[in-house]
Scaffold this active site. Structure first.
Site, mmCIF file in Angstrom:
data_model
loop_
_atom_site.group_PDB
_atom_site.id
_atom_site.type_symbol
_atom_site.label_atom_id
_atom_site.label_comp_id
_atom_site.label_asym_id
_atom_site.label_seq_id
_atom_site.Cartn_x
_atom_site.Cartn_y
_atom_site.Cartn_z
ATOM 1 N N ALA A 1 0.804 -1.219 0.000
ATOM 2 C CA ALA A 1 0.000 0.000 0.000
ATOM 3 C C ALA A 1 0.839 1.272 0.000
ATOM 4 O O ALA A 1 0.321 2.356 -0.239
ATOM 5 C CB ALA A 1 -0.927 0.005 1.215
ATOM 6 N N GLY A 2 2.135 1.135 0.255
ATOM 7 C CA GLY A 2 2.992 2.304 0.450
ATOM 8 C C GLY A 2 3.148 3.140 -0.816
ATOM 9 O O GLY A 2 2.948 2.679 -1.937
ATOM 10 N N ARG B 1 10.595 7.532 -1.451
ATOM 11 C CA ARG B 1 12.002 7.643 -1.842
ATOM 12 C C ARG B 1 12.232 7.504 -3.346
ATOM 13 O O ARG B 1 13.288 7.805 -3.869
ATOM 14 C CB ARG B 1 12.829 6.585 -1.079
ATOM 15 C CG ARG B 1 13.006 6.907 0.394
ATOM 16 C CD ARG B 1 13.491 5.719 1.197
ATOM 17 N NE ARG B 1 12.402 4.851 1.607
ATOM 18 C CZ ARG B 1 12.554 3.738 2.334
ATOM 19 N NH1 ARG B 1 13.761 3.358 2.716
ATOM 20 N NH2 ARG B 1 11.517 3.000 2.669
ATOM 21 N N ASP C 1 7.541 -4.842 -2.144
ATOM 22 C CA ASP C 1 8.653 -4.152 -2.797
ATOM 23 C C ASP C 1 9.940 -4.974 -2.777
ATOM 24 O O ASP C 1 11.004 -4.459 -3.080
ATOM 25 C CB ASP C 1 8.885 -2.774 -2.161
ATOM 26 C CG ASP C 1 9.348 -2.855 -0.713
ATOM 27 O OD1 ASP C 1 9.219 -3.931 -0.093
ATOM 28 O OD2 ASP C 1 9.842 -1.833 -0.197
ATOM 29 N N GLU D 1 14.354 -0.852 14.305
ATOM 30 C CA GLU D 1 14.434 -0.108 13.051
ATOM 31 C C GLU D 1 15.692 0.761 13.040
ATOM 32 O O GLU D 1 16.144 1.239 14.086
ATOM 33 C CB GLU D 1 13.186 0.757 12.853
ATOM 34 C CG GLU D 1 11.942 -0.040 12.545
ATOM 35 C CD GLU D 1 12.086 -0.917 11.305
ATOM 36 O OE1 GLU D 1 12.278 -0.385 10.207
ATOM 37 O OE2 GLU D 1 12.031 -2.158 11.447
ATOM 38 N N ASN E 1 6.919 -12.023 -54.565
ATOM 39 C CA ASN E 1 8.121 -11.199 -54.512
ATOM 40 C C ASN E 1 7.713 -9.732 -54.493
ATOM 41 O O ASN E 1 7.036 -9.271 -55.403
ATOM 42 C CB ASN E 1 8.990 -11.503 -55.734
ATOM 43 C CG ASN E 1 10.417 -11.051 -55.506
ATOM 44 O OD1 ASN E 1 10.643 -9.913 -55.096
ATOM 45 N ND2 ASN E 1 11.367 -11.936 -55.754
ATOM 46 N N SER F 1 9.594 -3.094 -58.395
ATOM 47 C CA SER F 1 10.107 -2.105 -57.445
ATOM 48 C C SER F 1 9.373 -0.772 -57.570
ATOM 49 O O SER F 1 8.910 -0.407 -58.641
ATOM 50 C CB SER F 1 11.606 -1.877 -57.699
ATOM 51 O OG SER F 1 12.279 -3.062 -57.394
ATOM 52 N N ARG G 1 1.930 3.316 -65.080
ATOM 53 C CA ARG G 1 2.845 4.465 -65.040
ATOM 54 C C ARG G 1 2.835 5.112 -66.421
ATOM 55 O O ARG G 1 2.430 4.482 -67.410
ATOM 56 C CB ARG G 1 4.268 3.989 -64.688
ATOM 57 C CG ARG G 1 4.836 3.053 -65.719
ATOM 58 C CD ARG G 1 6.258 2.581 -65.453
ATOM 59 N NE ARG G 1 6.753 1.822 -66.575
ATOM 60 C CZ ARG G 1 7.326 0.646 -66.484
ATOM 61 N NH1 ARG G 1 7.486 0.073 -65.299
ATOM 62 N NH2 ARG G 1 7.753 0.036 -67.562
HETATM 63 C C1 UD1 Z 1 10.526 -2.570 6.489
HETATM 64 C C2 UD1 Z 1 10.754 -3.043 7.932
HETATM 65 C C3 UD1 Z 1 12.244 -3.233 8.164
HETATM 66 C C4 UD1 Z 1 12.814 -4.194 7.151
HETATM 67 C C5 UD1 Z 1 12.478 -3.747 5.729
HETATM 68 C C6 UD1 Z 1 12.860 -4.826 4.764
HETATM 69 C C7 UD1 Z 1 8.954 -1.982 9.196
HETATM 70 C C8 UD1 Z 1 8.582 -0.938 10.163
HETATM 71 N N1 UD1 Z 1 10.226 -2.046 8.834
HETATM 72 O O1 UD1 Z 1 11.124 -1.295 6.355
HETATM 73 O O2 UD1 Z 1 12.469 -3.751 9.466
HETATM 74 O O3 UD1 Z 1 14.207 -4.299 7.329
HETATM 75 O O4 UD1 Z 1 11.070 -3.524 5.589
HETATM 76 O O5 UD1 Z 1 12.668 -4.425 3.436
HETATM 77 O O6 UD1 Z 1 8.083 -2.752 8.789
HETATM 78 N N2 UD1 Z 1 3.395 -0.734 3.361
HETATM 79 C C9 UD1 Z 1 2.006 -0.845 3.417
HETATM 80 N N3 UD1 Z 1 1.322 0.006 4.225
HETATM 81 C C10 UD1 Z 1 1.929 0.953 4.984
HETATM 82 C C11 UD1 Z 1 3.331 1.063 4.936
HETATM 83 C C12 UD1 Z 1 4.045 0.201 4.127
HETATM 84 O O7 UD1 Z 1 1.431 -1.687 2.744
HETATM 85 O O8 UD1 Z 1 1.206 1.659 5.680
HETATM 86 C C13 UD1 Z 1 4.140 -1.636 2.467
HETATM 87 C C14 UD1 Z 1 5.018 -0.909 1.490
HETATM 88 O O9 UD1 Z 1 4.312 -0.660 0.295
HETATM 89 C C15 UD1 Z 1 6.141 -1.907 1.268
HETATM 90 C C16 UD1 Z 1 6.210 -2.679 2.569
HETATM 91 O O10 UD1 Z 1 4.998 -2.423 3.243
HETATM 92 O O11 UD1 Z 1 5.856 -2.791 0.199
HETATM 93 C C17 UD1 Z 1 7.376 -2.243 3.444
HETATM 94 O O12 UD1 Z 1 7.245 -0.879 3.731
HETATM 95 P P1 UD1 Z 1 8.496 0.102 3.632
HETATM 96 O O13 UD1 Z 1 8.030 1.462 3.930
HETATM 97 O O14 UD1 Z 1 9.218 -0.121 2.366
HETATM 98 O O15 UD1 Z 1 9.345 -0.441 4.880
HETATM 99 P P2 UD1 Z 1 10.914 -0.342 5.065
HETATM 100 O O16 UD1 Z 1 11.266 1.028 5.465
HETATM 101 O O17 UD1 Z 1 11.598 -0.887 3.885
HETATM 102 CA CA CA Z 2 10.991 -1.490 1.822
#
Ligand code: UD1
Ligand code: CA
Length: 528
Positions: free
Chosen positions: A75-76, A80, A168, A222, A445, A473, A508
């Site tokens: 969902a993220g 970055r 991801d 974290e 051809n 041609s 032609r």
């Molecule tokens: C997360 C872990 C971290 C781990 C890393 C590995 C947490 C707090 N940290 O960090 O310990 O080392 O993954 O890759 O979990 N997502 C949602 N909903 C949200 C937030 C995130 O679905 O509200 C999804 C994102 O789309 C992503 C995944 O969760 O696919 C991980 O989220 P991301 O923000 O990338 O976490 P990291 O900072 O990588």
């Molecule tokens: Ca991640």
């Protein structure tokens, strides 16, 4: 090597029988059926409810296997990446990050038991992946990985265990997910996390073990909250977990947002469950490359390179010659049969299928196309959504656009563009030609510089050229028009009417000779 078979989560139905999966070189063999796993289980308060109550021996009722779901956190936003496109739709190996994770998940449990948690640009993500058959759960506000699981509670309540994957991190292999699940069941844990030793652990959560050598986990810290000593820990949390559903949801309300991001961290469940006397363990993968996440463009590029490298290695192991593989871009789903040779700087994209004993020469880009056996694609061709039958020769510099169907042994040569045409067996269009919306028979051809005039400014029309016809041609064929079987079109003709079978069409102006014309002109110029 024999490919592994994961056994059924439902009795008698193997849901992961993957004869085509190529295993990495590391040694393992997953042979544990759930019966074997459950038979070995110790008694524990966090065991799956069904396995705890089921009789282990001496009864007629067979053990009910645990019900297992996969939840993919997707969902993220991917802040970055600085992108309009949601993170999980960014592509590596030629398809979205989330498509890779779903493909791995559906090799472990049926698609009906996979839940993708989506939020940012949810409609876009849903429509891009609708065909995979997985269910979607909406996390309208993204308040952290822990919150993602909170919103999925309803969907997951009917299961005993949930495997949690990160949308991801696309390199995860189904075999690894299966091993993590097996470890979790064997350990009778409430939470099992997949960890990995990374040379550069920066940015990841670190795994703090109860004591050195223990499989039990104290906490996940974290990066932002880690002390200087904790930052030195190289064992990272991969973002892949298995939870026993009951203890997860009985305790998830204890998560708080008291952290630098103000989010509910799923990682905090490790400490929360441990404090409530549940078993939290980590299983360290021997193949840490699998857990890398694509949080930045640079990480995406690194993952893409790894996936493509692995793809080339797999094709080479299967008998395909690839010269200079680092220069070739071959998407994950491309198939190439043995004894085909791929030269440097070739791109094979999408759902392309290439037969045996072909030669794909440098700088050709082939997307979503089917190429038969023994085909030569000379340098610099662009082939998209086209079919090329066996023994055909294409290029150099041919452009086969969507709907081009090139027959067996046919030739399409230099600077020839085709679109929505059928070119029959053995027919040739070797130079500087445009063939669009045409039905061309066999043994035809097509002379250099021939153009099918298919467009009247409003509509497209078809040109039909029957078997054995010869187009001189520099001819223009103004569609709709038909050149009959065996007919000839004189060079430089403009054909606006049908040409009957076996006849010659000359369209032609007749040549005129004006003898001495130049001499007279020269003389008159001198006189001025
Ligand atoms: C997360 C872990 C971290 C781990 C890393 C590995 C947490 C707090 N940290 O960090 O310990 O080392 O993954 O890759 O979990 N997502 C949602 N909903 C949200 C937030 C995130 O679905 O509200 C999804 C994102 O789309 C992503 C995944 O969760 O696919 C991980 O989220 P991301 O923000 O990338 O976490 P990291 O900072 O990588
Ligand atoms: Ca991640």
């Amino acid at each position: 090597m024999e490919a592994p078979q994961f056994f059924a989560v439902r009795p008698g139905k193997p849901i992961l029988a993957c004869p085509n999966v190529k295993l990495p070189a590391w040694p393992f063999r997953v042979v544990s059926s759930f019966k074997v796993i459950l038979g070995r289980m110790k008694k524990s308060k966090t065991a799956a409810p069904r396995s705890r109550t089921a009789p282990l021996a001496g009864a007629n009722t067979p053990l009910a296997p645990p019900r297992i779901a996969v939840a993919i956190m997707a969902a993220g936003k991917g802040t970055r990446l600085k992108s309009q496109l949601p993170k999980v739709l960014h592509e590596v190996g030629g398809k979205p990050l989330l498509a890779h994770v779903i493909a791995a998940a559906t090799r472990v449990v049926p698609a009906g038991d996979v839940y993708a948690i989506i939020g940012h640009e949810a409609d876009r993500v849903r429509s891009a992946l609708a065909r995979t058959g997985v269910s979607f759960v909406l996390q309208a506000d993204q308040r952290g990985t822990g919150h993602a699981l909170m919103v999925a509670q309803k969907s997951l309540a009917a299961y005993d265990h949930v495997i949690v994957l990160s949308g991801d991190a696309p390199m995860i292999l189904p075999e690894t997910i299966g091993r993590l699940r097996n470890f979790h069941l064997e350990e009778q844990a409430a939470m099992t996390l997949l960890s990995a030793d990374l040379a550069d652990p920066a940015g990841y959560g670190r795994v703090v073990r109860k004591s050195a050598g223990s499989s039990e986990v104290q906490a996940i810290v974290e990066e932002k909250a880690a002390s200087a000593t904790q930052k030195k820990i190289r064992e990272i949390n991969s973002g892949f977990y298995v939870f026993a559903v009951k203890p997860l949801f009985a305790n998830i309300g204890k998560l708080s947002t008291a952290n630098p991001h103000g989010e509910y961290y799923l990682t905090d469940m490790a400490e929360i469950l441990r404090r409530s006397k549940h078993r939290v363990v980590a299983w360290k993968t021997p193949t840490p490359g699998e857990v890398l996440g694509g949080n930045t463009r640079s990480e995406l590029a690194a993952i893409d390179a790894r996936i493509r490298h692995a793809k080339c290695e797999q094709l080479m192991a299967d008998g395909v010659t690839i010269f200079y593989p680092d220069t070739c871009v071959i998407d994950s789903d491309v198939a190439v049969a043995p004894d085909t040779v791929i030269e440097p700087f070739v791109q094979l994209l999408g759902n392309t299928r290439i037969g045996t004993a072909c030669r794909i020469r440098s700088y050709s880009v082939i997307r979503d196309s089917v190429i038969g056996d023994g085909v030569i694609v000379r340098p610099g061709c662009v082939i998209e959504e086209a079919r090329v039958a066996s023994s055909a020769v294409i290029g150099p510099y041919s452009h086969l656009r969507p709907g081009s169907d090139i027959g067996e042994g046919a030739h399409v040569g230099n600077f020839v563009e085709t679109k929505k045409i059928r070119l029959g067996k053995g027919s040739k269009a070797n130079h500087l030609t445009y063939l669009g919306d045409a039905e061309i028979g066999s043994g035809v051809n097509i002379g250099a510089g021939t153009i099918t005039c298919n467009y009247d400014g409003v509509r497209k029309h078809t040109t039909t050229i029957d078997d054995g016809a010869f187009i001189g041609s520099d001819s223009t064929l103004v569609a709709p028009v038909r050149v009959g079987k065996g007919a000839y079109v004189a060079a430089a003709s403009c054909i606006t009417e049908n040409v009957p079978e076996d006849s010659l069409a000359v369209g032609r102006a007749r040549q005129v000779i004006k003898e001495g014309w130049v001499r007279e002109k020269r003389a008159s110029r001198k006189a001025k």
